[in-house]
Design a protein around this motif. Structure first.
Motif, PDB file in Angstrom:
ATOM      1  N   GLY A  19      12.216  -9.332  -5.939  1.00 52.76           N
ATOM      2  CA  GLY A  19      11.545  -9.268  -4.649  1.00 52.76           C
ATOM      3  C   GLY A  19      10.952  -7.901  -4.387  1.00 52.76           C
ATOM      4  O   GLY A  19       9.830  -7.789  -3.893  1.00 52.76           O
ATOM      5  N   ARG A  20      11.720  -6.843  -4.709  1.00 50.00           N
ATOM      6  CA  ARG A  20      11.215  -5.480  -4.537  1.00 50.00           C
ATOM      7  C   ARG A  20      10.009  -5.241  -5.425  1.00 50.00           C
ATOM      8  O   ARG A  20       9.026  -4.611  -5.003  1.00 50.00           O
ATOM      9  N   SER A  21      10.065  -5.743  -6.669  1.00 53.65           N
ATOM     10  CA  SER A  21       8.960  -5.574  -7.598  1.00 53.65           C
ATOM     11  C   SER A  21       7.707  -6.275  -7.086  1.00 53.65           C
ATOM     12  O   SER A  21       6.598  -5.725  -7.157  1.00 53.65           O
ATOM     13  N   ALA A  22       7.887  -7.487  -6.550  1.00 54.60           N
ATOM     14  CA  ALA A  22       6.749  -8.241  -6.023  1.00 54.60           C
ATOM     15  C   ALA A  22       6.143  -7.539  -4.819  1.00 54.60           C
ATOM     16  O   ALA A  22       4.914  -7.466  -4.680  1.00 54.60           O
ATOM     17  N   ARG A  23       7.015  -7.007  -3.940  1.00 53.77           N
ATOM     18  CA  ARG A  23       6.512  -6.303  -2.759  1.00 53.77           C
ATOM     19  C   ARG A  23       5.768  -5.041  -3.153  1.00 53.77           C
ATOM     20  O   ARG A  23       4.739  -4.698  -2.555  1.00 53.77           O
ATOM     21  N   GLN A  25       4.217  -4.545  -6.012  1.00 47.87           N
ATOM     22  CA  GLN A  25       2.949  -4.952  -6.617  1.00 47.87           C
ATOM     23  C   GLN A  25       1.935  -5.330  -5.543  1.00 47.87           C
ATOM     24  O   GLN A  25       0.752  -4.968  -5.625  1.00 47.87           O
ATOM     25  N   THR A  26       2.403  -6.042  -4.522  1.00 50.29           N
ATOM     26  CA  THR A  26       1.521  -6.422  -3.415  1.00 50.29           C
ATOM     27  C   THR A  26       1.007  -5.185  -2.688  1.00 50.29           C
ATOM     28  O   THR A  26      -0.170  -5.091  -2.328  1.00 50.29           O
ATOM     29  N   HIS A  27       1.928  -4.217  -2.493  1.00 51.12           N
ATOM     30  CA  HIS A  27       1.537  -2.961  -1.841  1.00 51.12           C
ATOM     31  C   HIS A  27       0.467  -2.244  -2.651  1.00 51.12           C
ATOM     32  O   HIS A  27      -0.530  -1.747  -2.092  1.00 51.12           O
ATOM     33  N   ARG A  28       0.625  -2.175  -3.961  1.00 49.74           N
ATOM     34  CA  ARG A  28      -0.339  -1.500  -4.825  1.00 49.74           C
ATOM     35  C   ARG A  28      -1.701  -2.192  -4.757  1.00 49.74           C
ATOM     36  O   ARG A  28      -2.746  -1.536  -4.691  1.00 49.74           O
ATOM     37  N   GLU A  29      -1.688  -3.529  -4.784  1.00 46.86           N
ATOM     38  CA  GLU A  29      -2.943  -4.277  -4.731  1.00 46.86           C
ATOM     39  C   GLU A  29      -3.649  -4.077  -3.390  1.00 46.86           C
ATOM     40  O   GLU A  29      -4.876  -3.916  -3.343  1.00 46.86           O
TER      41      GLU A  29
END
Length: 230
Positions: A19-23, A25-29
């Motif tokens: 979940g942290r990794s997905a968040r 990645q979303t933040h970076r995008e």
């Protein structure tokens, strides 16, 4: 005496990490999209030759942030170009779909192309031209050239479709060469028009689109067509 069994980590631990990794990645995008928008606004205001430092300052951040997300100026040009060219392609496609005849379709597509380029000549120049000196690697420069080539290939196919229907069978050789020749004419005439200073002799956008369409359909001097001579 009971043996102590190994304690397994909570079942949710892996899920939390994912979940942290997905968040992240979303933040970076999201951040990358914000930087692209900011760079586009900066280039529109400052010009296509704006430096990374100038673009970063206009975006209210540091040059190192842009380098972190895009590598170098060529990488930023590629990223902005992908967005801008995609929007232009969509606009041109929509214009073509509303046309009733092949010539109307050509005019609509040429007009849409000129309109979007004229909206921000600085941004258009930024995404369609690059200096090898701005690229840290030849791979980045090739990526820009490749994205631009893909854009014009797609547009070439769009303008070829109605002409295939209009010309009918037996004209495959003409259609095979004509789209890229047409794209070269549209692009070079359009870019010369964009760079020409405003004057009474400079045609407006609609007049220029009609002129280019006439060149594509009948040429510059149809009366010189010797194939019609006895």
């Amino acid at each position: 005496m009971n043996k102590l069994l190994p304690v397994s980590p909570p079942a949710f631990a892996a899920g939390s990490a994912d979940g942290r990794s997905a968040r992240w990645q979303t933040h970076r995008e999201d951040r990358r999209r914000e930087l692209i928008k900011s760079a586009r606004r900066a280039v529109h205001a400052l010009g296509s030759d704006a430096s990374m430092e100038e673009i970063a300052a206009a975006a209210g951040t540091s040059k190192s942030v842009f380098y972190r997300y895009f590598g170098d100026k060529a990488g930023l040009q590629q990223a902005v170009g992908e967005v801008v060219l995609s929007q232009m392609q969509q606009r041109i496609r929509e214009a073509a779909q509303s046309a009733q005849t092949p010539r109307q379709g050509l005019f609509a597509m040429v007009s849409a192309y000129l309109q979007m380029a004229e909206t921000s000549p600085n941004v258009y120049s930024f995404v369609t031209r690059y200096s090898p000196a701005d690229a840290d690697t030849s791979q980045n420069a090739a990526a820009i050239s490749g994205a631009l080539g893909h854009f014009f290939e797609s547009i070439g196919e769009m303008i070829a479709t109605p002409m295939r229907t209009h010309l009918g069978d037996g004209k495959e050789a003409v259609i095979g060469y004509w789209p890229m020749a047409a794209i070269g004419l549209v692009r070079n005439a359009g870019e010369q028009w964009l760079s020409t200073p405003a004057s009474d002799s400079k045609p407006d956008q609609e007049a220029m689109a009609r002129q280019i369409t006439a060149w594509l359909c009948v040429g510059i001097a149809p009366e010189l067509d010797q194939s019609k001579s006895p």
